[in-house]
Write a protein that holds these residues in place. Structure first.
Motif, PDB file in Angstrom:
ATOM      1  N   ILE A  12       0.838  -1.204   0.000  1.00 18.24           N
ATOM      2  CA  ILE A  12       0.000   0.000   0.000  1.00 18.24           C
ATOM      3  C   ILE A  12       0.870   1.249   0.000  1.00 18.24           C
ATOM      4  N   ASN A  13       1.924   1.235   0.851  1.00 14.08           N
ATOM      5  CA  ASN A  13       2.802   2.397   0.909  1.00 14.08           C
ATOM      6  C   ASN A  13       3.485   2.651  -0.429  1.00 14.08           C
ATOM      7  N   ASN A  14       3.924   1.573  -1.093  1.00 14.19           N
ATOM      8  CA  ASN A  14       4.582   1.727  -2.387  1.00 14.19           C
ATOM      9  C   ASN A  14       3.632   2.333  -3.417  1.00 14.19           C
ATOM     10  N   ALA A  15       2.376   1.903  -3.395  1.00 11.98           N
ATOM     11  CA  ALA A  15       1.392   2.448  -4.331  1.00 11.98           C
ATOM     12  C   ALA A  15       1.172   3.935  -4.070  1.00 11.98           C
ATOM     13  N   GLU A  16       1.137   4.303  -2.805  1.00 14.68           N
ATOM     14  CA  GLU A  16       0.951   5.715  -2.452  1.00 14.68           C
ATOM     15  C   GLU A  16       2.138   6.555  -2.907  1.00 14.68           C
ATOM     16  N   LEU A  17       3.347   6.023  -2.698  1.00 14.67           N
ATOM     17  CA  LEU A  17       4.546   6.739  -3.123  1.00 14.67           C
ATOM     18  C   LEU A  17       4.586   6.899  -4.638  1.00 14.67           C
ATOM     19  N   ARG A  18       4.223   5.825  -5.347  1.00 11.44           N
ATOM     20  CA  ARG A  18       4.249   5.883  -6.806  1.00 11.44           C
ATOM     21  C   ARG A  18       3.216   6.870  -7.336  1.00 11.44           C
ATOM     22  N   THR A  19       2.034   6.870  -6.729  1.00 14.39           N
ATOM     23  CA  THR A  19       0.988   7.806  -7.153  1.00 14.39           C
ATOM     24  C   THR A  19       1.425   9.246  -6.933  1.00 14.39           C
ATOM     25  N   ASN A  20       2.055   9.485  -5.795  1.00 17.22           N
ATOM     26  CA  ASN A  20       2.535  10.840  -5.513  1.00 17.22           C
ATOM     27  C   ASN A  20       3.610  11.256  -6.514  1.00 17.22           C
ATOM     28  N   ALA A  21       4.510  10.330  -6.848  1.00 16.20           N
ATOM     29  CA  ALA A  21       5.560  10.636  -7.827  1.00 16.20           C
ATOM     30  C   ALA A  21       4.953  10.972  -9.183  1.00 16.20           C
ATOM     31  N   GLN A  22       3.912  10.251  -9.568  1.00 12.61           N
ATOM     32  CA  GLN A  22       3.251  10.522 -10.840  1.00 12.61           C
ATOM     33  C   GLN A  22       2.571  11.887 -10.827  1.00 12.61           C
ATOM     34  N   ASN A  23       1.953  12.228  -9.701  1.00 12.91           N
ATOM     35  CA  ASN A  23       1.304  13.540  -9.592  1.00 12.91           C
ATOM     36  C   ASN A  23       2.326  14.674  -9.667  1.00 12.91           C
ATOM     37  N   ILE A  24       3.466  14.478  -9.003  1.00 14.32           N
ATOM     38  CA  ILE A  24       4.527  15.489  -9.046  1.00 14.32           C
ATOM     39  C   ILE A  24       5.047  15.649 -10.468  1.00 14.32           C
ATOM     40  N   LEU A  25       5.228  14.523 -11.170  1.00 13.51           N
ATOM     41  CA  LEU A  25       5.711  14.566 -12.549  1.00 13.51           C
ATOM     42  C   LEU A  25       4.731  15.316 -13.443  1.00 13.51           C
ATOM     43  N   THR A  26       3.450  15.069 -13.250  1.00 16.79           N
ATOM     44  CA  THR A  26       2.428  15.773 -14.034  1.00 16.79           C
ATOM     45  C   THR A  26       2.474  17.271 -13.767  1.00 16.79           C
ATOM     46  N   MET A  27       2.654  17.643 -12.507  1.00 20.61           N
ATOM     47  CA  MET A  27       2.722  19.058 -12.149  1.00 20.61           C
ATOM     48  C   MET A  27       3.956  19.720 -12.764  1.00 20.61           C
ATOM     49  N   ILE A  28       5.089  19.017 -12.741  1.00 25.84           N
ATOM     50  CA  ILE A  28       6.327  19.560 -13.309  1.00 25.84           C
ATOM     51  C   ILE A  28       6.167  19.807 -14.801  1.00 25.84           C
ATOM     52  N   LYS A  29       5.575  18.847 -15.496  1.00 23.59           N
ATOM     53  CA  LYS A  29       5.414  18.992 -16.945  1.00 23.59           C
ATOM     54  C   LYS A  29       4.415  20.089 -17.294  1.00 23.59           C
ATOM     55  N   ALA A  30       3.384  20.241 -16.468  1.00 26.29           N
ATOM     56  CA  ALA A  30       2.392  21.286 -16.733  1.00 26.29           C
ATOM     57  C   ALA A  30       2.992  22.679 -16.568  1.00 26.29           C
ATOM     58  N   ALA A  31       3.974  22.807 -15.663  1.00 30.67           N
ATOM     59  CA  ALA A  31       4.595  24.109 -15.407  1.00 30.67           C
ATOM     60  C   ALA A  31       5.793  24.381 -16.309  1.00 30.67           C
TER      61      ALA A  31
END
Length: 327
Positions: free
Chosen positions: A1-20
């Motif tokens: 569960i923790n790994n899934a949460e970490l991966r989801t957060n990393a994906q969200n951060i990546l999306t934010m970086i690319k949008a900016a």
């Protein structure tokens, strides 16, 4: 569960970086990354387009370094046929940067566990291309004046350019005044062409310097918070004082340009009731759109070329010429 949460957060951060990410960066990276993907599909790698150093180096050798340019570069000698032209080392380096960016995205998504492709071999390969280009330029007697201080204009040339632009304001007055302001800002404030196109009237201000002589000292000051070398909102400031020569006075040029726009054209005088009504008005605006529309690069460049033509000046540099000639 923790790994899934970490991966989801990393994906969200990546999306934010690319949008900016700046548009120019996106337009520079995406075509090169797609070229790499096509290369991987052609090679039919089992791990598809997973980025590794070995793949990157083979891609550079087979698809980038040794291919002719798609169109003739202005820097290439006229006698060199298009089939014999090659990308310069700086252009090859942009491919390395773009593919490394793809690697970082894959790693953030948990799709790539390989080390960075930009390791010693890639760095040394770029250095070898740099040495190759230097030797090639020397062997072909490349013009040593290109991109140097000789490739620009003198103080007298600037006065002649300004005089020609002032003298032609009875023909497409707004474009000639805009070009005058554009070139004087580049010369006196050493600003990049893109920074000048992005300027809004809310970026300009003045105040009085006390005790500076018998006349009032009111410099023109511009502020910027974004640019090629400023992606994170850092406040940068540049200023210029009045010139004793009215033809090359940037304050006078700005004043006449804005007077023309707001008094002699259909553009309404700005309302200063609240910031939303005037903050977005461009200093250098397109004549074919509203006051908040940014001047296109091609229009800016074409009018600089016209100004050079009026004064009989030849230079390979166009919108950035003031940064070297003004310095």
């Amino acid at each position: 569960i923790n790994n899934a949460e970490l991966r989801t957060n990393a994906q969200n951060i990546l999306t934010m970086i690319k949008a900016a990410r700046p548009k120019n960066t996106v337009s520079a990276y995406e075509p090169k990354q797609e070229e790499f993907r096509r290369f991987c599909r052609r090679k039919q790698y089992q791990d598809a387009d997973t980025v590794t150093e070995d793949k990157l180096l083979l891609f550079l050798v087979e698809d980038v370094v040794n291919r002719p340019l798609r169109s003739k570069s202005r820097k290439a000698d006229r006698d060199v046929p298009l089939s014999e032209t090659r990308l310069a080392w700086r252009s090859v380096r942009t491919y390395v940067t773009a593919i490394t960016d793809l690697y970082r995205s894959q790693r953030a998504l948990g799709m790539n566990t390989h080390p960075s492709p930009r390791e010693d071999n890639a760095r040394e390969y770029i250095k070898s291309l740099q040495r190759r280009d230097t030797e090639h330029q020397k062997a072909n007697y490349a013009d040593k004046g290109r991109d140097s201080l000789l490739d620009g204009y003198s103080e007298e040339d600037l006065k002649r350019i300004a005089s020609e632009l002032w003298g032609r304001t009875d023909q497409t007055a707004e474009c000639h005044f805009r070009t005058l302001v554009d070139m004087l800002l580049g010369d006196f404030m050493l600003t990049r062409g893109g920074d000048r196109r992005a300027l809004e009237i809310s970026d300009l201000f003045t105040f009085e310097f006390a005790g500076e002589g018998p006349t009032r000292c009111m410099p023109l000051i511009i502020t910027t918070r974004a640019g090629k070398q400023n992606q994170h909102g850092r406040l940068e400031t540049a200023g210029a004082l009045r010139s004793r020569d009215p033809f090359v006075c940037v304050l006078g040029a700005v004043a006449f340009y804005l007077l023309l726009r707001w008094d002699l054209t259909d553009e309404p005088f700005p309302s200063f009731k609240n910031r939303a009504q005037w903050y977005d008005i461009r200093l250098l605006k397109s004549t074919d759109a509203g006051p908040t529309s940014e001047l296109a690069y091609n229009s800016q460049r074409d009018w600089v070329i016209k100004a050079f033509g009026y004064a009989g000046i030849r230079s390979n540099k166009k919108t950035h010429v003031g940064r070297s000639s003004g310095a």
